[in-house]
Design a protein around this motif. Structure first.
Motif, short mmCIF file in Angstrom:
data_model
loop_
_atom_site.label_atom_id
_atom_site.label_comp_id
_atom_site.label_asym_id
_atom_site.label_seq_id
_atom_site.Cartn_x
_atom_site.Cartn_y
_atom_site.Cartn_z
N SER A 315 0.97 -1.18 0.05
CA SER A 315 0.44 -0.17 -0.05
C SER A 315 1.19 1.42 -0.40
N ARG A 316 1.76 1.13 0.74
CA ARG A 316 2.87 2.56 0.85
C ARG A 316 3.37 2.58 -0.58
N TYR A 319 1.17 3.82 -3.49
CA TYR A 319 0.79 5.44 -2.85
C TYR A 319 2.28 6.03 -3.13
N GLN A 323 2.22 9.20 -5.99
CA GLN A 323 2.22 10.49 -5.76
C GLN A 323 3.11 11.05 -7.25
N PHE A 331 -4.84 5.93 -6.01
CA PHE A 331 -3.92 5.54 -4.63
C PHE A 331 -3.13 6.68 -4.02
N ALA A 332 -2.85 7.65 -4.65
CA ALA A 332 -2.13 9.50 -3.93
C ALA A 332 -3.31 9.47 -2.41
N LYS A 333 -4.80 9.54 -1.99
CA LYS A 333 -5.38 9.94 -1.60
C LYS A 333 -5.07 9.10 -0.23
N LEU A 334 -5.07 10.32 0.96
CA LEU A 334 -5.01 9.69 2.36
C LEU A 334 -6.62 10.04 2.88
N PRO A 340 -2.91 5.55 3.64
CA PRO A 340 -3.51 5.48 1.81
C PRO A 340 -4.55 4.14 1.69
N ASN A 342 -6.53 3.52 -0.37
CA ASN A 342 -7.60 3.37 -1.71
C ASN A 342 -6.21 2.30 -2.02
N ALA A 343 -4.58 2.41 -1.43
CA ALA A 343 -4.21 0.93 -2.20
C ALA A 343 -3.94 -0.09 -1.02
#
Length: 492
Positions: A315-316, A319, A323, A331-334, A340, A342-343
């Motif tokens: 996930s990271r 993310y 970005q 997937f860059a949204k927190l 993250p 979505n990730a």
């Protein structure tokens, strides 16, 4: 050296938070160093290499320590780096960040699927008759909920998972030492350190047996670099990351070498076979009736720990890729909890494919041997990119290397020593049919990545995001230099 503190603007997008404390980082590093391969795969490694497996683990641990030191120096050279895919993109070019990030993601998805299948298999041993899909779905659901809350929840979960693994290994070493010094006798013979060399010597299967040990043991170290993915969420990384990385040699000696020495001293190596847990064999031999159940629970926990790490790291990584424009921006949204979401959902949906594989057939174990070999080869690629980034760092940022307080021992010459070792590992994979097939299949992944990179790497949106990424890195680098100059001036 102190970490720069910044206060985000009220309208700034949320950022990953530094919530992982020293004890979290230390135990995450230990959990990464102690893979499920030690509990589940060491029987096969011992049967292939004999007592020389001790040297196999020592050599792999020694080489990977330098990879971790190179990674540590690079991560601490710019606190804007979220993981090793960031410094790869910065130092080698955007293609390197793309290939490293997605390859690492692929590695952990494959490893996570294997872990969920292992969890289902061990649950069936503990609860005979249970439908295999139940423990798989429950495991993924639990880990998703834990990771959706806060990064601190992940750190806390991994802390306790790793602690259980440590307790199991320390218990094995303690019980084994008692059996050796009390001259414990059984159908296997008398427990003694002489068992290490009295059954054909330290290299009973000669050089090729020794080589075979590397094929299997490399996968046991998968995850040792996990501490590098916590860089963006670690409290005081300039203090905690070096402590975690520097303790790797001690962990390798104690948890791998120590446990294997005890196992082969109590039970001659000739009695270990692939598919059997040496831990269960030794505790059962000691007359501990609940040993099988306890060790099965430990192995279950170890597999959950690995799956938990897989969900976190994938996930990271996605993310970070999003970005930089290397993954869809959603997937860059927190979330409000700085996670993250979505990730995380993407990772868990892919892990659900393991439920389908549970019902494919009896040959799934052979298929997964090949798949995990593919993952191991891909991890070697990631480790190699870390070293290549270090070489670029030394060439392009000599002033940051000189000012570093966490320099890689051995420097540039040691990088080439480790590269030579990786070449040896790849050659070792060609010596057996199953691992050779996996090695030949692996390029398909990189060809697919190359096609995708050709399509997205030159788009205006990708270039714009990469330019913003470089701008943020330059800002952080300038801040670091000013801080170093002020510290140098204060010290004069």
């Amino acid at each position: 050296m102190t970490i720069r503190q910044t206060t985000p603007a009220p309208d700034a997008p949320p950022q990953l938070e530094r919530q992982l404390s020293n004890r979290h980082i230390q135990l995450i590093a230990i959990g990464g160093a102690i893979g499920t391969g030690l509990f589940m795969g060491s029987g096969k490694t011992i049967s292939a290499a004999g007592p020389s497996v001790i040297f196999v683990y020592m050599i792999i641990g020694f080489m990977l320590f330098f990879v971790m030191r190179a990674m540590g120096e690079l991560l601490l050279s710019n606190l804007h780096y979220k993981s090793f895919s960031d410094f790869a993109a910065d130092l080698l070019g955007p293609w390197a960040g793309f290939f490293t990030g997605w390859t690492y993601w692929f590695c952990w998805v494959i490893t996570g699927i294997a872990d969920v299948i292992a969890i289902a298999a061990y649950s069936e041993v503990l609860l005979p008759g249970i439908d295999l899909w139940i423990p798989g779905v429950v495991t993924i659901g639990i880990l998703l909920v834990l990771n959706l809350t806060t990064v601190k929840a992940f750190g806390e979960t991994e802390f306790w998972f790793s602690l259980i693994k440590i307790v199991a290994i320390v218990a094995l070493i303690g019980v084994g030492l008692f059996m050796i010094f009390s001259r414990f006798h059984s159908d296997s013979g008398t427990a003694s350190f002489t068992n290490l060399w009295s059954h054909g010597g330290l290299f009973p299967n000669e050089f090729m047996g020794f080589v075979a040990g590397f094929q299997i043991a490399v996968f046991a170290f998968v995850g040792i670099e996990l501490v590098g993915t916590t860089a963006a969420e670690a409290k005081d990384p300039e203090k905690n990351l070096p402590k975690a990385i520097n303790s790797i040699p001690i962990r390798i000696l104690l948890f791998y070498v120590g446990a294997l020495v005890i196992l082969m001293s109590v039970i001659p190596w000739t009695q270990f076979t692939a598919g059997q847990s040496p831990f269960i064999a030794m505790f059962s031999l000691a007359g501990l009736g609940a040993a099988a159940t306890i060790i099965n629970l430990v192995v279950l926990t170890s597999a959950m720990s690995s799956a938990n790490s897989g969900i976190y790291s994938t996930s990271r990584m996605v993310y970070g890729l999003a970005q930089e424009g290397d993954a869809p921006f959603r997937f860059a949204k927190l979330s409000k909890r700085k996670v993250p979401n979505n990730a995380l959902f993407l990772s868990c949906v892919l892990l659900l494919s393991s439920i389908v594989l549970l019902y494919v057939g009896e040959d799934i174990s052979k298929a997964f041997e090949m798949v995990t070999t593919v993952a191991a080869v891909c991890f070697v690629f990631v480790w190699s990119i870390i070293l290549a980034s270090y070489l670029a760092f030394r060439r392009r940022r000599p002033e940051l290397h000189e000012s570093s307080k966490f320099k890689m021992p051995g420097g540039i010459p040691m990088v080439y020593v480790v590269f030579a070792f990786f070449a040896f590992v790849l050659w070792a994979l060609t010596t057996q049919v199953d691992t050779l097939i996996a090695l030949l299949v692996t390029p398909v992944w990189f060809i697919a990545l190359g096609v995708v990179w050709y399509l997205v790497g030159k788009t205006p949106s990708h270039r714009a995001r990469y330019a913003k990424f470089k701008e943020d890195l330059a800002t952080e680098q300038a801040t670091t230099r000013r801080r170093l100059d002020s510290e140098a001036g204060a010290g004069q």
